[in-house]
Scaffold this motif. Sequence first.
Motif, PDB file in Angstrom:
ATOM      1  N   ASN A  42       0.844  -1.191   0.000  1.00 56.44           N
ATOM      2  CA  ASN A  42       0.000   0.000   0.000  1.00 56.44           C
ATOM      3  C   ASN A  42       0.883   1.246   0.000  1.00 56.44           C
ATOM      4  N   PRO A  43       1.152   1.815  -1.191  1.00 58.62           N
ATOM      5  CA  PRO A  43       2.052   2.969  -1.287  1.00 58.62           C
ATOM      6  C   PRO A  43       1.608   4.201  -0.505  1.00 58.62           C
ATOM      7  N   SER A  44       0.336   4.276  -0.115  1.00 57.62           N
ATOM      8  CA  SER A  44      -0.132   5.447   0.620  1.00 57.62           C
ATOM      9  C   SER A  44       0.131   5.357   2.123  1.00 57.62           C
ATOM     10  N   ILE A  45       0.651   4.213   2.584  1.00 47.79           N
ATOM     11  CA  ILE A  45       0.829   4.029   4.025  1.00 47.79           C
ATOM     12  C   ILE A  45       1.987   4.880   4.560  1.00 47.79           C
ATOM     13  N   VAL A  46       1.766   5.432   5.737  1.00 46.20           N
ATOM     14  CA  VAL A  46       2.810   6.155   6.463  1.00 46.20           C
ATOM     15  C   VAL A  46       2.936   5.474   7.817  1.00 46.20           C
ATOM     16  N   LEU A  47       4.097   4.902   8.066  1.00 45.63           N
ATOM     17  CA  LEU A  47       4.359   4.223   9.335  1.00 45.63           C
ATOM     18  C   LEU A  47       5.507   4.927  10.034  1.00 45.63           C
ATOM     19  N   SER A  48       5.274   5.301  11.255  1.00 41.14           N
ATOM     20  CA  SER A  48       6.300   5.951  12.058  1.00 41.14           C
ATOM     21  C   SER A  48       6.304   5.248  13.410  1.00 41.14           C
ATOM     22  N   ILE A  49       7.278   4.397  13.651  1.00 38.97           N
ATOM     23  CA  ILE A  49       7.274   3.543  14.837  1.00 38.97           C
ATOM     24  C   ILE A  49       8.212   4.072  15.930  1.00 38.97           C
ATOM     25  N   HIS A  50       9.419   4.427  15.575  1.00 39.04           N
ATOM     26  CA  HIS A  50      10.421   4.814  16.568  1.00 39.04           C
ATOM     27  C   HIS A  50      10.477   6.329  16.732  1.00 39.04           C
ATOM     28  N   THR A  51       9.338   6.928  17.092  1.00 37.78           N
ATOM     29  CA  THR A  51       9.246   8.372  17.300  1.00 37.78           C
ATOM     30  C   THR A  51       8.424   8.633  18.558  1.00 37.78           C
ATOM     31  N   ASP A  52       8.299   9.907  18.943  1.00 35.09           N
ATOM     32  CA  ASP A  52       7.486  10.252  20.114  1.00 35.09           C
ATOM     33  C   ASP A  52       6.007   9.994  19.876  1.00 35.09           C
ATOM     34  N   LYS A  53       5.572  10.088  18.622  1.00 31.46           N
ATOM     35  CA  LYS A  53       4.171   9.850  18.272  1.00 31.46           C
ATOM     36  C   LYS A  53       4.138   8.784  17.185  1.00 31.46           C
ATOM     37  N   GLN A  54       3.888   7.531  17.599  1.00 27.59           N
ATOM     38  CA  GLN A  54       3.817   6.451  16.622  1.00 27.59           C
ATOM     39  C   GLN A  54       2.569   6.637  15.775  1.00 27.59           C
ATOM     40  N   THR A  55       2.736   6.486  14.466  1.00 27.74           N
ATOM     41  CA  THR A  55       1.648   6.758  13.534  1.00 27.74           C
ATOM     42  C   THR A  55       1.551   5.652  12.497  1.00 27.74           C
ATOM     43  N   THR A  56       0.343   5.261  12.195  1.00 25.32           N
ATOM     44  CA  THR A  56       0.059   4.392  11.059  1.00 25.32           C
ATOM     45  C   THR A  56      -1.153   4.990  10.373  1.00 25.32           C
ATOM     46  N   VAL A  57      -0.955   5.593   9.202  1.00 25.28           N
ATOM     47  CA  VAL A  57      -2.073   6.146   8.446  1.00 25.28           C
ATOM     48  C   VAL A  57      -1.965   5.706   6.993  1.00 25.28           C
ATOM     49  N   LEU A  58      -3.119   5.645   6.352  1.00 27.02           N
ATOM     50  CA  LEU A  58      -3.221   5.272   4.942  1.00 27.02           C
ATOM     51  C   LEU A  58      -4.106   6.277   4.242  1.00 27.02           C
ATOM     52  N   GLY A  59      -4.027   6.314   2.934  1.00 28.82           N
ATOM     53  CA  GLY A  59      -4.976   7.107   2.172  1.00 28.82           C
ATOM     54  C   GLY A  59      -6.379   6.665   2.546  1.00 28.82           C
ATOM     55  N   THR A  60      -7.284   7.610   2.770  1.00 28.21           N
ATOM     56  CA  THR A  60      -8.611   7.289   3.290  1.00 28.21           C
ATOM     57  C   THR A  60      -9.341   6.258   2.434  1.00 28.21           C
ATOM     58  N   LEU A  61      -9.350   6.417   1.127  1.00 34.31           N
ATOM     59  CA  LEU A  61     -10.084   5.466   0.281  1.00 34.31           C
ATOM     60  C   LEU A  61      -9.397   4.110   0.191  1.00 34.31           C
ATOM     61  N   ALA A  62      -8.125   4.065   0.548  1.00 33.35           N
ATOM     62  CA  ALA A  62      -7.407   2.799   0.551  1.00 33.35           C
ATOM     63  C   ALA A  62      -7.522   2.096   1.893  1.00 33.35           C
ATOM     64  N   SER A  63      -7.998   2.793   2.913  1.00 29.81           N
ATOM     65  CA  SER A  63      -8.075   2.179   4.240  1.00 29.81           C
ATOM     66  C   SER A  63      -9.494   1.818   4.664  1.00 29.81           C
ATOM     67  N   CYS A  64     -10.493   2.364   4.009  1.00 27.62           N
ATOM     68  CA  CYS A  64     -11.882   2.080   4.397  1.00 27.62           C
ATOM     69  C   CYS A  64     -12.243   0.633   4.106  1.00 27.62           C
ATOM     70  N   LYS A  65     -13.044   0.067   4.973  1.00 26.62           N
ATOM     71  CA  LYS A  65     -13.542  -1.278   4.730  1.00 26.62           C
ATOM     72  C   LYS A  65     -14.532  -1.262   3.568  1.00 26.62           C
ATOM     73  N   ILE A  66     -15.393  -0.232   3.531  1.00 25.64           N
ATOM     74  CA  ILE A  66     -16.403  -0.130   2.484  1.00 25.64           C
ATOM     75  C   ILE A  66     -16.432   1.304   1.960  1.00 25.64           C
ATOM     76  N   VAL A  67     -16.548   1.450   0.645  1.00 24.65           N
ATOM     77  CA  VAL A  67     -16.728   2.759   0.001  1.00 24.65           C
ATOM     78  C   VAL A  67     -17.881   2.635  -0.977  1.00 24.65           C
ATOM     79  N   ARG A  68     -18.715   3.649  -1.001  1.00 23.32           N
ATOM     80  CA  ARG A  68     -19.804   3.732  -1.982  1.00 23.32           C
ATOM     81  C   ARG A  68     -19.710   5.067  -2.686  1.00 23.32           C
ATOM     82  N   ALA A  69     -20.093   5.073  -3.933  1.00 23.29           N
ATOM     83  CA  ALA A  69     -20.223   6.303  -4.710  1.00 23.29           C
ATOM     84  C   ALA A  69     -21.633   6.296  -5.296  1.00 23.29           C
ATOM     85  N   ASP A  70     -22.422   7.326  -4.948  1.00 30.36           N
ATOM     86  CA  ASP A  70     -23.816   7.386  -5.394  1.00 30.36           C
ATOM     87  C   ASP A  70     -24.131   8.750  -5.984  1.00 30.36           C
ATOM     88  N   LYS A  71     -25.190   8.790  -6.796  1.00 29.68           N
ATOM     89  CA  LYS A  71     -25.688  10.069  -7.297  1.00 29.68           C
ATOM     90  C   LYS A  71     -26.403  10.792  -6.160  1.00 29.68           C
TER      91      LYS A  71
END
Length: 197
Positions: A42-71
């Motif tokens: 997942n190229p959008s992932i940002v992992l920061s483990i050895h810092t004061d604020k550990q972070t794991t984030v992904l692009g929102t549409l790549a991390s959602c369990k479900i996405v819908r697009a509707d009119k």
Amino acid sequence: MLSHVYLFFVSSQSGYELYQPLRRLPPKAILKICIELAKKLNPSIVLSIHTDKQTTVLGTLASCKIVRADKPGEEVDIACHNIKEDCTLLGGAFAKGNVSARRRRKILSDPIKLKDYFATDTVYTFDFYEWIANLNNWTLPLGFTSIDLEQILGRQPIHWVGKTGDRYIWSGGIINRKLLSEEQPREEEDDLLDDDD
């Protein structure tokens, strides 16, 4: 306003932030291999483990369990608790309506491709329920075993966040009731004592 919506769509990330050090991590060499593998998957992932604020984030549409697009006017009722994946209106690879959530996450994990799938006349619905960790029993299932999250996180809550750059869109804490009990591991009890005791 349109530029703000577009910016959110293509640059937003969601995931977790922690403010206390993680415990019992694998050796740095193994952790480095795991992080490199995660970034390839997942190229959008940002992992920061050895810092004061550990972070794991992904692009929102790549991390959602479900996405819908509707009119507009045809969007799903978010209170129904039965939202189905449907990204047909995104067009391109999604136009035939046969793209699974897993494949959608892979396609939309590439920030460059993500820009091709934004439309201002579409209502987007995201479902972020946790699908990796089991928050009911506070474990991380690994197939052949599971790890108690308290062993890794200590007694801190997981901070679930959505953000664009350094700007927070939302932030909330996730905690399990077992962390609220009076019983604490011995090493943390020692930390709670004053130096004078």
